[in-house]
Design a protein around this motif. Structure first.
Motif, PDB file in Angstrom:
ATOM      1  N   SER A 135      -3.841   3.979  -0.813  1.00  0.00           N
ATOM      2  CA  SER A 135      -4.177   3.168  -1.978  1.00  0.00           C
ATOM      3  C   SER A 135      -5.158   2.040  -1.695  1.00  0.00           C
ATOM      4  CB  SER A 135      -2.899   2.585  -2.600  1.00  0.00           C
ATOM      5  OG  SER A 135      -2.219   1.751  -1.674  1.00  0.00           O
ATOM      6  N   MET A 136      -5.155   1.492  -0.498  1.00  0.00           N
ATOM      7  CA  MET A 136      -6.127   0.459  -0.162  1.00  0.00           C
ATOM      8  C   MET A 136      -7.462   1.107   0.149  1.00  0.00           C
ATOM      9  SD  MET A 136      -3.920  -2.286   2.068  1.00  0.00           S
ATOM     10  CE  MET A 136      -2.923  -3.536   1.254  1.00  0.00           C
ATOM     11  N   SER A 180       0.841  -1.197   0.000  1.00  0.00           N
ATOM     12  CA  SER A 180       0.000   0.000   0.000  1.00  0.00           C
ATOM     13  C   SER A 180       0.872   1.241   0.000  1.00  0.00           C
ATOM     14  CB  SER A 180      -0.940   0.015   1.216  1.00  0.00           C
ATOM     15  OG  SER A 180      -0.211   0.178   2.420  1.00  0.00           O
TER      16      SER A 180
END
Length: 407
Positions: A228-229, A215
């Motif tokens: 990003s997650m 991530s």
């Protein structure tokens, strides 16, 4: 008395044992490749600044077996660091998903465990392992206070424009469907270390956590503004066995045209995709070896893996309106020179220049890999989620949390 920190990943268990009043561990270890035939246990003991290392090559079938193994090593006669499990007063657990209700470190109660279990669908590779680790720890260390520290907490500072999805409002209001983000303990720790090293408390950073799970986070002055997650640890980057971002229509196609069930899709995206799907391996050490043997699948996998990271760097530099440093961390980020080189290649437009020779050096500790003329530093900052959790546990115990009265 001691604080034992348990950090269960999707295929590993990291642990460290700290004296209650010190940041220097007396031992640490890693149980890796859980569930595979080539599982390995590395156990290090620190005495008078001298490390003694024990390596075991044996199959560890699941997280429960791994927990029992590490507990046995703490008291094994020839290498014991404690005489009695009762010497462990606190066990701190990294928990991946806390949802919107578990946003701060907390003493583990039956209610807390129920809430963690309710989040299984959102972290199917992790939360079940955390609960197993907690339950085994409760049996192995029955007199210890069990504390949960949540990976999602650092990302609670995301603005609504970053954490909301463009779907009907009721799905957020009624079901809590939003971006939560993960690896928050790691992102927070390395961002803090980078800001200290840069001597810049308002630094604009992109932290890149690359392990079996991967991530990124955009961090401005210590506050996370994007990551990003998403709802689960499945979104974003390509990972060891996870697909990362994928067009939702792919899933609809597989369901409607190929007859895939929800359970099959969950298994496909979480356990059968990512680098494993591209190469047949999910361990980057194996894939790196194949890359250097000119294996075409490994070459494509590295290019795809690092291309996704480069795209997020561009997006996050825009979101931050500038960039002071890239920060690589975790197993791949700290040790895979090839991945770092490919990420930083052809990124001059962002002021990113990596020194190829420095990048190849196998050094420990925080290091600067920037080449001359790089306006954005390229840093490797070893993460230490266990130390971060230990400090949280120490503070919680010192503050006399109400739940401790029954501990």
């Amino acid at each position: 008395m001691y604080i034992l920190i348990i950090n269960s990943g999707s295929s590993s268990i990291k642990y460290q044992l700290f004296p209650r009043d010190s940041d220097q561990p007396v031992c640490s270890g890693l149980v890796e490749r859980i569930g595979q035939d080539n599982s390995q246990v590395t156990h290090e003991i620190f005495r008078a600044d001298v490390a003694q290392t024990l390596k075991l090559d044996q199959r560890v079938k699941d997280h429960e077996t791994g927990m029992q193994l590490l507990a046995g090593l703490l008291t094994r006669k020839d290498i014991a660091v404690i005489a009695d499990p009762a010497q462990i007063g606190t066990v701190g657990h990294r928990v991946v998903h806390g949802g919107e209700t578990l946003t701060e470190p907390t003493i583990i109660t039956a209610d807390v465990k129920a809430k963690i279990k309710a989040l299984y669908p959102l972290a199917p590779l992790h939360n079940p392992g955390h609960i197993k680790g907690i339950e085994v720890a409760e049996k192995l260390f029955p007199t210890a206070t069990q504390i949960a520290v949540f990976d999602t907490a650092f990302h609670q500072t995301l603005p609504e424009k970053a954490f909301r999805y463009a779907i009907p409002d009721k799905f957020y209001r009624e079901d809590g469907i939003r971006v939560y983000g993960f690896h928050g303990i790691s992102h927070q720790y390395v961002a803090g270390a980078a800001m200290t090293w840069l001597k810049n408390p308002v630094a604009k950073l992109i932290t890149i956590h690359l392990g079996n799970g991967c991530s990124m986070a955009a961090v401005s002055g210590g506050r996370c503004i994007d990551t990003s997650m998403g709802l689960t640890p499945l979104d974003g980057l390509v990972m060891g066995t996870r697909s990362g971002a994928i067009d939702p229509s792919v899933l609809l196609y597989l369901q409607q045209q190929k007859g895939y069930t929800a359970e099959q899709l969950t298994k496909l995206l979480n356990k059968q995709s990512g680098m494993l799907a591209l190469t047949g391996h999910n361990d980057m050490r194996d894939i790196s070896r194949l890359y250097h043997e000119n294996d075409p699948a490994a070459k494509l996998a590295y290019e795809l893996y690092t291309y996704r990271i480069k795209k997020f760097i561009g997006a996050y530099t825009a979101a931050l309106n500038g960039l002071d440093a890239l920060v690589f961390t975790a197993g791949v980020g700290e040790n895979d020179a090839l991945a770092r080189e490919l990420v930083c290649r052809d990124m001059e437009v962002f002021g990113i220049h990596i020194d190829i020779a420095k990048n190849q050096l196998r050094e420990k500790g925080l290091r600067d890999l920037s080449a001359g003329g790089s306006s954005a530093r390229v840093l490797v900052v070893p993460t230490n989620e266990e130390l971060a959790i230990a400090r949280v546990c120490r503070t919680l115990v010192a503050e006399g949390h109400p739940n401790l009265e029954s501990s």
